[in-house]
Design a protein around this motif. Structure first.
Motif, short mmCIF file in Angstrom:
data_model
loop_
_atom_site.label_atom_id
_atom_site.label_comp_id
_atom_site.label_asym_id
_atom_site.label_seq_id
_atom_site.Cartn_x
_atom_site.Cartn_y
_atom_site.Cartn_z
N PHE A 326 15.59 6.48 50.75
CA PHE A 326 16.74 6.80 51.60
C PHE A 326 18.06 6.61 50.86
O PHE A 326 19.09 6.33 51.47
N THR A 329 20.75 8.92 52.13
CA THR A 329 21.22 8.52 53.46
C THR A 329 22.20 7.37 53.36
O THR A 329 23.27 7.38 54.00
N PHE A 458 12.27 1.15 56.98
CA PHE A 458 11.87 2.53 57.23
C PHE A 458 12.36 2.99 58.60
O PHE A 458 12.86 4.12 58.75
N GLY A 462 15.21 5.62 58.58
CA GLY A 462 14.63 6.88 59.04
C GLY A 462 15.28 7.39 60.30
O GLY A 462 15.62 8.58 60.40
N LEU A 466 17.63 10.85 60.73
CA LEU A 466 17.34 11.88 61.71
C LEU A 466 18.49 12.00 62.71
O LEU A 466 18.89 13.11 63.10
N PHE A 471 19.51 13.90 56.28
CA PHE A 471 18.47 14.33 55.33
C PHE A 471 18.83 15.68 54.74
O PHE A 471 19.41 16.53 55.39
#
Length: 471
Positions: A326, A329, A458, A462, A466, A471
């Protein structure tokens, strides 16, 4: 050699037991300083004088407080007056250090007067060649008794038992038994009950002393004995034996071999030591320090800790790989780097709480099928409730600090997920390790921490990716 102890008669007479300890119940620094001065001046009689009032457990504390060369000098200064049972009161590393420096003849002389369980504790740390030589110097009956105990597995009831006990036939009277006890000089120093056995030494019953001394001389032993027996197998793990003492409120219990013949007894003082040792072992294993003692050398300490630090290094690399997924991100929203340790840290702490409760319950044999299912459900619900509570708290703080409501929602969702996973992992990982015959106290912490870190990072990164379309 001149010391201030020689010029102060009042200070030099400090042999009373209460001067040995200070107000914090530690060895008095002055008392220890005086002992060291006597050792340095080779004043063996003065050493014997200050050591004479001490209990074996206190002598053990003294040995652990001295340097290695001073320990050996103390033992040699006391000579025949040294109580070798003190070696059972010290860390294993200290005991091995002392016995390695003593001759087998000295060790044989020292263990000859000990209870069999204390003698076994000292002998089992010796190399096999030295052990055989020490045993060869002992009287035949004592040698055979000790060899029999040493034949049982380590940390078993057979290793812990005393081989001295009182066994009588069921057809004797109370009077005959009293006469036997009074005329026999080879009785155990302490005992709490009498064992009633048949010709093959299989236990028929037990007779507590309180019941025995109240009975008339003509009473037949068989009429008095308790036939509701609790016995321990000599091959049984000492921790299981200690659990029997706790469950049935025992003070003493007979130990039988594979043929159910009485071979020894366990007493409550031995089981207190076992309970302490097992608890101490589990605490150390949870921290990944093995059987380390404070008396261990630097080399031994490093050797004990390095394997688990290596394992932790590999798990940390695994976590870093998850974070690496990530990178883009995190670069687009720096606030994520500030907040993501919070999720992982909360999950790790929650998982450790559940894991500790589970490992303790496993060690105490408190978990059966229904209890396991109930505990799993409870911990998942606890994880959900705690997750919601802390999600609201951290979400509010994040919103106020970064003025970003959506970021507060993201970290709140990640917190809920990780605390549920932490509670579940904290119970399922120890249970799984126990099912595969691995000690959950050793490896649970590494796996639980890895799971909560991986899931925490995660989930947070994550969901953030999203949610914000990074992403």
């Amino acid at each position: 050699m001149s010391t201030d102890f020689e010029t102060d008669p009042h200070r030099d007479t400090g042999t009373e037991p209460d001067e040995f300890r200070d107000e914090q119940d530690r060895i008095s620094p002055f008392w220890l300083e005086r002992l060291r001065a006597y050792l340095a001046a080779d004043r063996a009689e003065d050493v014997a004088t200050v050591m004479a009032p001490l209990h074996a457990a206190d002598v053990g504390d003294v040995l652990e407080s001295l340097d290695a060369d001073e320990r050996l000098q103390l033992v040699q200064s006391l000579g025949d007056r040294f109580d070798y049972s003190a070696l059972t009161e010290v860390d294993e590393s200290v005991r091995i250090e002392i016995t390695d420096a003593l001759s087998n003849t000295e060790i044989a002389r020292g263990v000859a007067g000990l209870d069999s369980d204390d003698a076994v504790t000292i002998l089992e740390d010796l190399e096999q060649v030295d052990r055989d030589e020490v045993l060869a110097k002992l009287p035949t009956f004592e040698r055979l008794s000790l060899k029999r105990s040493l034949d049982f597995p380590e940390e078993s009831a057979g290793r812990r038992m005393q081989t001295d006990f009182i066994a009588i036939p069921p057809f004797w009277t109370v009077g005959q038994t009293i006469d036997y006890l009074r005329s026999n000089s080879d009785l155990p120093d302490e005992f709490y009950q009498i064992y009633v056995v048949d010709a093959s030494y299989q236990v028929l019953g037990t007779l507590p002393l309180d019941k025995f001394i109240r009975a008339g001389r003509s009473t037949i032993i068989e009429a008095l004995m308790n036939t509701n027996l609790v016995l321990v197998d000599a091959n049984e793990d000492q921790e299981e034996a200690a659990r029997d003492f706790e469950r049935y409120d025992l003070v003493e219990v007979g130990v039988v071999d594979e043929s159910k013949r009485l071979v020894g007894v366990l007493t409550i003082d031995d089981m207190v030591d076992v309970i302490h040792e097992e608890a101490d072992e589990d605490i150390k294993l949870l921290a990944g320090v093995g059987d380390e003692d404070i008396s261990d050398s630097t080399v031994d300490t490093v050797r004990s800790r390095v394997p688990w630090l290596v394992i932790n290094l590999f798990t940390a690399v695994m976590v870093s790989l998850v974070i690496g997924l990530f990178n883009a991100t995190i670069e687009q929203m720096v606030a994520l780097a500030v907040l993501m340790p919070i999720v992982a840290s909360m999950g790790g702490n929650a998982g450790t709480q559940t894991m500790t409760v589970t490992v303790r319950a496993l060690s105490m044999r408190e978990l059966d099928g229904s209890r396991v299912r109930r505990l799993v459900r409870r911990e998942m619900v606890v994880g959900l409730v705690n997750g919601v509570l802390f999600a609201l708290l951290i979400g509010l703080v994040t919103w106020l600090r970064f003025e970003n409501l959506q970021l507060g929602i993201v970290i709140g969702l990640a917190m809920i997920i990780n605390l549920i996973v932490a509670g579940t992992a904290g119970i399922l990982i120890p249970l799984t390790l126990d099912k595969f015959k691995a000690d959950p106290a050793i490896a649970s912490a590494v796996f639980v921490t890895t799971v909560t870190d991986v899931v925490g990072f995660f989930a947070f990164l994550g969901i953030a990716g999203l949610w914000f379309g990074l992403f």
